[in-house]
Design a protein around this motif. Structure first.
Motif, short mmCIF file in Angstrom:
data_model
loop_
_atom_site.label_atom_id
_atom_site.label_comp_id
_atom_site.label_asym_id
_atom_site.label_seq_id
_atom_site.Cartn_x
_atom_site.Cartn_y
_atom_site.Cartn_z
N LYS A 43 0.85 -1.20 0.00
CA LYS A 43 0.00 0.00 0.00
C LYS A 43 0.88 1.24 0.00
N GLN A 44 1.64 1.42 -1.07
CA GLN A 44 2.59 2.52 -1.15
C GLN A 44 1.91 3.88 -1.11
N GLN A 45 0.72 3.97 -1.72
CA GLN A 45 0.03 5.27 -1.73
C GLN A 45 -0.39 5.70 -0.33
N GLN A 48 3.19 6.41 1.82
CA GLN A 48 4.03 7.57 1.52
C GLN A 48 3.68 8.80 2.36
#
Length: 189
Positions: A43-45, A48
């Protein structure tokens, strides 16, 4: 290392300060762990923006820890110090400079160590981002060059075909001119 600090704060009766420092430290670490779990989950979004929040909270937490340590060890606790009060394990009173200053130095040292590790982590993260951007830029440049080379080769091939067609037309034209030129016939007048 945390165990050494827990034992020191407990042994020298600075439990409230120790609880404050460890609460701040572990809240920041909890946020970092949450971000790491999100990154591993892909779940990079979501990770970040939380990484950015963690960076700010980390710095504020470390600076806050150092500020509270300075206020407590250098300004607050000396006011409570009384020369007539006995010092020792029986009374639980270790509010003397010989104990306060090393504890203060230890808190500052560990906070600076964590800040140093944070700076190194941020630099490595930034370098990774720059490397990815540079490799993506190089890849785009290589694709543009390949595309340009294909267009140039196609243009050269078309030009060569046109030249061959022109040469062929010229050769046919000169051949047909030779065929259509008057032949010498032997005695006809």
């Amino acid at each position: 290392m945390n165990l050494v600090f827990v034992l020191a704060f407990y042994s020298f009766s600075y439990i409230r300060l120790g609880i404050f420092f460890f609460t701040v430290h572990h809240l920041v670490e909890c946020l970092d762990s949450a971000v790491t779990v999100l990154e591993f989950a892909g779940k990079q979004q979501a990770a970040q923006p939380l990484r950015t929040v963690w960076s700010g909270v980390f710095v504020v937490g470390r600076i806050g820890t150092m500020a509270i340590a300075a206020a407590a060890f250098l300004f607050g606790l000396p006011k409570l110090y009384d020369d007539n009060t006995s010092v020792g394990f029986k009374t639980g009173n270790f509010n003397i400079p010989v104990v306060r200053f090393p504890l203060f130095a230890a808190v500052i040292a560990i906070s600076l160590y964590y800040m140093w590790q944070f700076v190194i982590f941020q630099i490595s993260q930034r370098n990774e981002v720059l490397e990815r951007q540079e490799s993506a830029a190089k890849e785009r440049q290589q694709q543009r060059e390949k595309k340009r080379n294909r267009r140039d080769q196609e243009a050269r091939r078309r030009k060569k075909e046109e030249e061959e067609n022109e040469t062929e037309v010229v050769e046919r034209g000169s051949a047909s001119e030779k065929d259509s030129s008057p032949r010498k016939s032997g005695g006809r007048k």
